[in-house]
Design a protein around this motif. Structure first.
Motif, PDB file in Angstrom:
ATOM      1  N   LEU A 171     -14.290 -32.076   8.384  1.00  0.00           N
ATOM      2  CA  LEU A 171     -14.892 -31.771   7.315  1.00  0.00           C
ATOM      3  C   LEU A 171     -16.183 -31.526   7.113  1.00  0.00           C
ATOM      4  CD1 LEU A 171     -14.541 -34.585   4.784  1.00  0.00           C
ATOM      5  CD2 LEU A 171     -13.506 -31.892   4.783  1.00  0.00           C
ATOM      6  N   SER A 172     -16.844 -31.629   8.347  1.00  0.00           N
ATOM      7  CA  SER A 172     -18.478 -31.381   9.016  1.00  0.00           C
ATOM      8  C   SER A 172     -17.643 -29.976   9.574  1.00  0.00           C
ATOM      9  CB  SER A 172     -18.310 -32.117   9.740  1.00  0.00           C
ATOM     10  OG  SER A 172     -19.427 -33.449   9.323  1.00  0.00           O
ATOM     11  N   LEU A 173     -16.640 -29.975  10.849  1.00  0.00           N
ATOM     12  CA  LEU A 173     -16.719 -28.308  11.141  1.00  0.00           C
ATOM     13  C   LEU A 173     -16.557 -27.642   9.991  1.00  0.00           C
ATOM     14  CD1 LEU A 173     -14.104 -29.182  14.146  1.00  0.00           C
ATOM     15  CD2 LEU A 173     -16.881 -28.140  13.819  1.00  0.00           C
ATOM     16  N   SER A 174     -15.766 -27.685   9.010  1.00  0.00           N
ATOM     17  CA  SER A 174     -15.651 -26.572   7.828  1.00  0.00           C
ATOM     18  C   SER A 174     -17.231 -26.373   7.458  1.00  0.00           C
ATOM     19  CB  SER A 174     -14.686 -27.186   7.096  1.00  0.00           C
ATOM     20  OG  SER A 174     -14.724 -26.230   6.516  1.00  0.00           O
ATOM     21  N   ARG A 175     -17.700 -27.519   6.915  1.00  0.00           N
ATOM     22  CA  ARG A 175     -18.941 -26.587   6.168  1.00  0.00           C
ATOM     23  C   ARG A 175     -19.859 -25.844   7.834  1.00  0.00           C
ATOM     24  NH1 ARG A 175     -20.026 -26.497   1.678  1.00  0.00           N
ATOM     25  NH2 ARG A 175     -21.834 -24.577   2.745  1.00  0.00           N
ATOM     26  N   LEU A 176     -20.101 -26.226   8.815  1.00  0.00           N
ATOM     27  CA  LEU A 176     -20.876 -25.549   9.890  1.00  0.00           C
ATOM     28  C   LEU A 176     -19.924 -23.999   9.648  1.00  0.00           C
ATOM     29  CD1 LEU A 176     -20.644 -27.507  12.728  1.00  0.00           C
ATOM     30  CD2 LEU A 176     -22.504 -26.897  11.644  1.00  0.00           C
ATOM     31  N   ALA A 177     -18.963 -23.969   9.495  1.00  0.00           N
ATOM     32  CA  ALA A 177     -18.117 -22.492   9.734  1.00  0.00           C
ATOM     33  C   ALA A 177     -18.446 -22.163   8.534  1.00  0.00           C
ATOM     34  CB  ALA A 177     -16.521 -22.425   9.986  1.00  0.00           C
ATOM     35  N   TYR A 178     -18.279 -22.866   7.385  1.00  0.00           N
ATOM     36  CA  TYR A 178     -19.603 -21.955   6.247  1.00  0.00           C
ATOM     37  C   TYR A 178     -20.535 -21.199   6.301  1.00  0.00           C
ATOM     38  CZ  TYR A 178     -15.545 -22.479   3.705  1.00  0.00           C
ATOM     39  OH  TYR A 178     -13.916 -22.637   3.056  1.00  0.00           O
ATOM     40  N   ASP A 179     -21.295 -21.888   6.966  1.00  0.00           N
ATOM     41  CA  ASP A 179     -23.231 -21.160   7.192  1.00  0.00           C
ATOM     42  C   ASP A 179     -23.117 -20.670   8.517  1.00  0.00           C
ATOM     43  OD1 ASP A 179     -23.560 -23.572   5.788  1.00  0.00           O
ATOM     44  OD2 ASP A 179     -23.540 -25.167   7.063  1.00  0.00           O
ATOM     45  N   LEU A 180     -22.090 -21.019   9.757  1.00  0.00           N
ATOM     46  CA  LEU A 180     -22.718 -19.380  10.194  1.00  0.00           C
ATOM     47  C   LEU A 180     -21.562 -18.585   9.520  1.00  0.00           C
ATOM     48  CD1 LEU A 180     -21.163 -21.799  13.485  1.00  0.00           C
ATOM     49  CD2 LEU A 180     -23.553 -20.903  13.177  1.00  0.00           C
ATOM     50  N   GLU A 181     -21.451 -18.933   8.581  1.00  0.00           N
ATOM     51  CA  GLU A 181     -20.380 -16.831   8.437  1.00  0.00           C
ATOM     52  C   GLU A 181     -21.483 -16.753   7.794  1.00  0.00           C
ATOM     53  OE1 GLU A 181     -19.267 -14.529   5.275  1.00  0.00           O
ATOM     54  OE2 GLU A 181     -19.009 -16.540   4.464  1.00  0.00           O
ATOM     55  N   SER A 182     -22.265 -17.345   7.071  1.00  0.00           N
ATOM     56  CA  SER A 182     -22.837 -16.194   5.850  1.00  0.00           C
ATOM     57  C   SER A 182     -23.694 -15.914   6.844  1.00  0.00           C
ATOM     58  CB  SER A 182     -23.718 -17.708   4.971  1.00  0.00           C
ATOM     59  OG  SER A 182     -23.888 -19.227   5.322  1.00  0.00           O
ATOM     60  N   LEU A 183     -24.439 -16.513   7.358  1.00  0.00           N
ATOM     61  CA  LEU A 183     -25.344 -16.291   8.680  1.00  0.00           C
ATOM     62  C   LEU A 183     -24.878 -14.944   9.636  1.00  0.00           C
ATOM     63  CD1 LEU A 183     -26.506 -19.558  10.024  1.00  0.00           C
ATOM     64  CD2 LEU A 183     -28.358 -17.818   8.249  1.00  0.00           C
ATOM     65  N   LEU A 184     -23.728 -15.405   9.299  1.00  0.00           N
ATOM     66  CA  LEU A 184     -23.927 -13.732  11.449  1.00  0.00           C
ATOM     67  C   LEU A 184     -22.793 -12.618  10.615  1.00  0.00           C
ATOM     68  CD1 LEU A 184     -22.169 -16.379  13.550  1.00  0.00           C
ATOM     69  CD2 LEU A 184     -24.215 -14.914  14.162  1.00  0.00           C
ATOM     70  N   SER A 185     -22.311 -13.282   9.286  1.00  0.00           N
ATOM     71  CA  SER A 185     -21.232 -11.562   9.362  1.00  0.00           C
ATOM     72  C   SER A 185     -21.933 -10.812   8.450  1.00  0.00           C
ATOM     73  CB  SER A 185     -20.525 -12.584   7.944  1.00  0.00           C
ATOM     74  OG  SER A 185     -19.446 -12.943   8.111  1.00  0.00           O
ATOM     75  N   PRO A 186     -23.493 -10.911   8.278  1.00  0.00           N
ATOM     76  CA  PRO A 186     -24.362  -9.848   7.675  1.00  0.00           C
ATOM     77  C   PRO A 186     -24.432  -9.210   8.521  1.00  0.00           C
ATOM     78  CG  PRO A 186     -24.403 -11.500   6.140  1.00  0.00           C
ATOM     79  CD  PRO A 186     -23.610 -12.443   7.298  1.00  0.00           C
ATOM     80  N   MET A 187     -24.792 -10.164  10.038  1.00  0.00           N
ATOM     81  CA  MET A 187     -25.150  -9.291  10.776  1.00  0.00           C
ATOM     82  C   MET A 187     -24.348  -8.898  11.606  1.00  0.00           C
ATOM     83  SD  MET A 187     -27.940 -12.502  12.794  1.00  0.00           S
ATOM     84  CE  MET A 187     -27.386 -13.468  13.040  1.00  0.00           C
TER      85      MET A 187
END
Length: 436
Positions: A137-153
């Protein structure tokens, strides 16, 4: 936390989630540019309508999709829905009218409404150990957060060498790669429900959910999350660009502060949840994000908005947001039999998005009509109401095994042979239709 990736099935599923999220992030950027290309100054209205269509699809279709999902092997279902999403993304660059965007977005989100809960319900079957599942669950949360930061870049980098329609190609690649990763593993397939008719299967998850005290509390906390999250998602751009008159870079950093707080919480949650129960962690998280939003509104009203305060507040909100949402899968996992979990995950998916369907437009209207400070204070009050409801609905001693009796069963029924009053892990099902 990374030790859970030694499980090959989960490792491939996690990779499937990550590449699908990257593809979705690219599509978000490309969709905004497509809306501008087709509608110009009305792009905001187009995107707002597309967001509303997304939420309506999530709220209405997810429980229905899960009622029929057990008729198909889970791997086949997940692969098929990924292929549908890839096909829709491939069609988006060729639209020439705004209504075509709306139709394709509905198809895309309808597939996601079936995919996401089924995917989430698969993880506890793959990782039956609660400690491993908490790490997932924590890894999944990290994946969502990293996506929101890295995908726009990533999208910005790609746009320096390609035109925006080609970003949809990245989305197609993400969904196809996700399908191939799911296809590479064998997934459990809970036995199909042949005891109930279609309507009973559609409503079964909702009945179990609303009859379980900890899940009623989860719904209340989901409203708190939606109230605070709507302020961040909808109004951060107004706070930074209009109220503080700062740059796009400042906007990115402000959103990054929220994401950073969420990631800090996600990294610490596995260890914290090993020592503290879910109720305490989630209630403290909800209280923390509510107080941070209220404090930001109060200080902004008294002394004027300051960017440094906003960064600190959004970081604290991110911590509370993650601490409240990440453990929710643990509650769903322990509140139903394996065959009922997809329905429970679908109901949580639907109801949590229903909360956002209320708070998204409310946050925008409050800010436009009364200003950012008033919006923050009112949304903090709404979040506090959800928090109080969650505290009252969730028993302080939320035992997994509960002693109970059955008054409607014959004495020779297999479930009560050996004694009328007995104790076992208690979930709502055909034999246990009310909480004791």
């Amino acid at each position: 936390m990374l030790s859970v990736l030694s499980n090959r099935t989960y490792r491939n599923l996690f990779a499937a989630q990550v590449v699908a999220l990257v593809g979705t992030g690219l599509a978000t950027v490309a969709l905004g540019l497509l809306a501008w290309d087709l509608a110009g100054g009305d792009a905001g209205r187009v995107l707002g309508t597309a967001l509303a269509i997304k939420m309506v699809a999530y709220v209405t279709l997810s429980p229905v999709a899960q009622a029929f999902a057990d008729r198909v092997p889970r791997r086949t279902l997940l692969v098929t829905l990924n292929v549908i999403r890839a096909a829709v993304a491939a069609a988006l660059p060729f639209v020439t009218e705004v209504w075509q965007i709306y139709g394709l977005i509905f198809l895309l989100q309808a597939a996601s409404a079936g995919f996401t809960p089924a995917f989430q319900a698969t993880i506890p079957d793959v990782l039956p150990d609660e400690e491993d599942y908490t790490k997932a669950l924590s890894l999944s949360r990290l994946a969502y957060d990293l996506e929101s930061l890295l995908s726009p870049m990533l999208a910005a980098a790609l746009l320096t060498v390609v035109s925006f329609p080609l970003l949809f190609g990245g989305t197609v690649i993400g969904f196809v790669a996700s399908a191939l990763l799911v296809l590479s593993v064998t997934l459990p397939w809970p036995k199909p429900d042949t005891r109930h008719d279609v309507w009973a299967r559609v409503t079964r998850g909702t009945r179990i959910y609303l009859a379980t005290p900890r899940l009623r509390a989860l719904l209340a906390l989901s409203f708190s999350v939606a109230a605070v999250g709507a302020m961040v998602i909808v109004n951060t751009v107004v706070l930074v660009r209009q109220d503080l008159d700062l740059t796009d870079e400042a906007l990115a950093l402000t959103l990054a502060a929220f994401g950073a707080g969420s990631m800090v919480a996600a990294l610490g949650l596995p260890r914290l949840l090993a020592k503290r129960n879910d109720r305490r962690v989630m209630l403290i998280g909800a209280a923390g994000m509510t107080l941070a939003l209220a404090a930001m509104g109060a200080t902004g009203g008294l002394y004027g908005l300051q960017w440094s305060w906003l960064l600190a507040a959004w970081f604290l909100v991110g911590i509370g947001y993650s601490a409240t949402t990440t453990p929710s899968g643990r509650l769903l996992r322990r509140s139903g039999h394996a065959e009922d979990r997809p329905a429970l995950f679908a109901v949580q998916f639907s109801l949590s998005h229903a909360c956002f369907l209320i708070t998204y437009p409310l946050a925008g209207w409050l800010q436009a009509a009364h200003g950012s400070v008033t919006a923050m204070l009112i949304l903090a009050v709404l979040s506090a109401m959800g928090l109080v409801a969650g505290m009252l609905l969730w028993p302080r001693h939320d035992a997994v095994e509960i002693a109970h009796s059955h008054h409607g069963l014959p004495p020779d029924h297999p479930h009560i042979v050996g004694g009328g009053r007995h104790s076992h892990t208690y979930v709502i099902d055909d034999l246990h239709q009310r909480w004791p």
